[in-house]
Write a protein that holds these residues in place. Sequence first.
Motif, PDB file in Angstrom:
ATOM      1  N   ASN A 228       0.819  -1.167   0.001  1.00  0.00           N
ATOM      2  CA  ASN A 228      -0.011   0.024   0.117  1.00  0.00           C
ATOM      3  C   ASN A 228       0.749   1.228  -0.091  1.00  0.00           C
ATOM      4  O   ASN A 228       0.245   2.144   0.113  1.00  0.00           O
ATOM      5  CB  ASN A 228      -0.910   0.127   1.187  1.00  0.00           C
ATOM      6  N   ILE A 229       2.039   1.053  -0.301  1.00  0.00           N
ATOM      7  CA  ILE A 229       3.067   2.309  -0.282  1.00  0.00           C
ATOM      8  C   ILE A 229       3.156   2.851  -1.670  1.00  0.00           C
ATOM      9  O   ILE A 229       3.534   2.286  -2.337  1.00  0.00           O
ATOM     10  CB  ILE A 229       4.119   1.952   0.317  1.00  0.00           C
ATOM     11  N   PRO A 230       2.568   4.061  -1.960  1.00  0.00           N
ATOM     12  CA  PRO A 230       2.361   4.553  -3.543  1.00  0.00           C
ATOM     13  C   PRO A 230       3.673   4.481  -4.302  1.00  0.00           C
ATOM     14  O   PRO A 230       4.038   4.154  -5.293  1.00  0.00           O
ATOM     15  CB  PRO A 230       2.000   5.767  -3.225  1.00  0.00           C
ATOM     16  N   GLU A 231       5.020   5.013  -3.401  1.00  0.00           N
ATOM     17  CA  GLU A 231       6.276   5.190  -4.168  1.00  0.00           C
ATOM     18  C   GLU A 231       6.700   3.703  -4.321  1.00  0.00           C
ATOM     19  O   GLU A 231       7.367   3.764  -5.660  1.00  0.00           O
ATOM     20  CB  GLU A 231       6.985   5.783  -3.053  1.00  0.00           C
ATOM     21  N   ILE A 232       6.467   2.975  -3.663  1.00  0.00           N
ATOM     22  CA  ILE A 232       7.125   1.386  -3.867  1.00  0.00           C
ATOM     23  C   ILE A 232       6.554   0.927  -5.001  1.00  0.00           C
ATOM     24  O   ILE A 232       6.967   0.410  -5.869  1.00  0.00           O
ATOM     25  CB  ILE A 232       7.143   0.487  -2.553  1.00  0.00           C
ATOM     26  N   GLU A 233       5.054   0.965  -4.971  1.00  0.00           N
ATOM     27  CA  GLU A 233       4.369   0.487  -6.028  1.00  0.00           C
ATOM     28  C   GLU A 233       4.672   1.051  -7.298  1.00  0.00           C
ATOM     29  O   GLU A 233       4.661   0.361  -8.387  1.00  0.00           O
ATOM     30  CB  GLU A 233       2.713   0.668  -5.756  1.00  0.00           C
ATOM     31  N   SER A 234       4.794   2.323  -7.361  1.00  0.00           N
ATOM     32  CA  SER A 234       5.104   2.966  -8.732  1.00  0.00           C
ATOM     33  C   SER A 234       6.419   2.647  -9.398  1.00  0.00           C
ATOM     34  O   SER A 234       6.662   2.251 -10.377  1.00  0.00           O
ATOM     35  CB  SER A 234       5.250   4.369  -8.499  1.00  0.00           C
ATOM     36  N   ILE A 274       5.765  -9.571  -6.261  1.00  0.00           N
ATOM     37  CA  ILE A 274       4.918  -9.703  -5.138  1.00  0.00           C
ATOM     38  C   ILE A 274       5.806 -10.144  -3.852  1.00  0.00           C
ATOM     39  O   ILE A 274       5.976  -9.607  -2.693  1.00  0.00           O
ATOM     40  CB  ILE A 274       3.806 -10.431  -5.289  1.00  0.00           C
ATOM     41  N   ASP A 275       6.505 -11.281  -4.020  1.00  0.00           N
ATOM     42  CA  ASP A 275       7.272 -11.997  -2.861  1.00  0.00           C
ATOM     43  C   ASP A 275       8.544 -10.995  -2.357  1.00  0.00           C
ATOM     44  O   ASP A 275       8.755 -10.940  -1.280  1.00  0.00           O
ATOM     45  CB  ASP A 275       7.477 -13.059  -3.389  1.00  0.00           C
ATOM     46  N   MET A 276       9.064 -10.589  -3.507  1.00  0.00           N
ATOM     47  CA  MET A 276      10.089  -9.624  -3.094  1.00  0.00           C
ATOM     48  C   MET A 276       9.830  -8.243  -2.353  1.00  0.00           C
ATOM     49  O   MET A 276      10.561  -7.963  -1.321  1.00  0.00           O
ATOM     50  CB  MET A 276      10.838  -8.875  -4.379  1.00  0.00           C
ATOM     51  N   LYS A 277       8.463  -7.736  -2.755  1.00  0.00           N
ATOM     52  CA  LYS A 277       7.884  -6.829  -1.683  1.00  0.00           C
ATOM     53  C   LYS A 277       7.742  -7.099  -0.447  1.00  0.00           C
ATOM     54  O   LYS A 277       7.650  -6.322   0.573  1.00  0.00           O
ATOM     55  CB  LYS A 277       6.963  -6.004  -2.448  1.00  0.00           C
TER      56      LYS A 277
END
Length: 326
Positions: A228-234, A274-277
């Motif tokens: 849910n962290i936008p920066e990481i997702e982006s 997904i697993d890395m995050k």
Amino acid sequence: MKSLTSYFQLLNFLAENKLSKIETNQLVEKIYSFTFFYLRYKNRNLYKVFVAENITLQEMAIDAIAPLFERDGNGRFIKIIKSFNSWEPKINSEEKALFFLNKLAAKSAEKYISELLRNSDPFFSSILDSVNYLITKNNFTKKQILGTTYIVESQDFIKLGSLPDTEFINQLPIEIFDDNSSLLLKLFNFLKENTDKSPAIPLNALVQKLKKIRLSNCYNSEATSFENIPEIESLTQIAYNNTIKKLKETYTEKNKINDFETEAFTNALSNILIDMKNGGISNGLHNYLLDQLPQSNFNDYKNKYQNTFEYLFKFLKNEIKIRLDK
């Protein structure tokens, strides 16, 4: 049968460049043995790394000590000789020789672990670079103690109490980590004012703790995922998109893989991301792809897909690291 040469004698023969082939093998085997057991002790922390890279503890131990046995122009193992000659107190007994070899193995293993984590985990790599910057900025230094790399205030550091370990770092109050610029100062102050431990911070454990914090929403909830962290997702989405683009341009459009295989690669890389995050690769790398190819087996993977899939995995990690560094 000829008895084994003592390790104290071996080290002296080494310094004089008089080791026979049999004696060289004896020395290599002892350092390998120490390194293997050290890595096995670290096995729990390394599991997600070596299952992702498809390497065994035996292979890791060999890779870890390989730099020690690089020869100079005269055929001498100069790194071991230099360490032996500079070791204090001087090595003058079999007991001290074995202690030296044990510490040499542990130092090599710890350096290898750090490099393996750096190369395998772009999140770890980026945070490690930031911590190294803070060490330099604050005029602190790093020191090998009992085979582990610690951040200390100066090279004059003297161990006066027990050393902080991974469990200790994981249990520290979250408030200590709310300001990057003063993080190390806060940690040293906490150790001095609130514990009887030596003021030394285990480097890899600290980086893993920071990774867990940065990639989770723990400031606002009990969540342990970074989803849910936008920066990481982006940034990870951009890295993923670039990897899929590379997949299609290099392999699909050149008819090296078909559309079904392309979809399998795409889904497998998505699951890896997904697993890395969420903490790290949790499966053998090959299984991510084989899960998408139910009609294939491990031999199919090795013969048809391994080189391509490992290349794309490394490409994805590098794309993430580039964006994290920015």
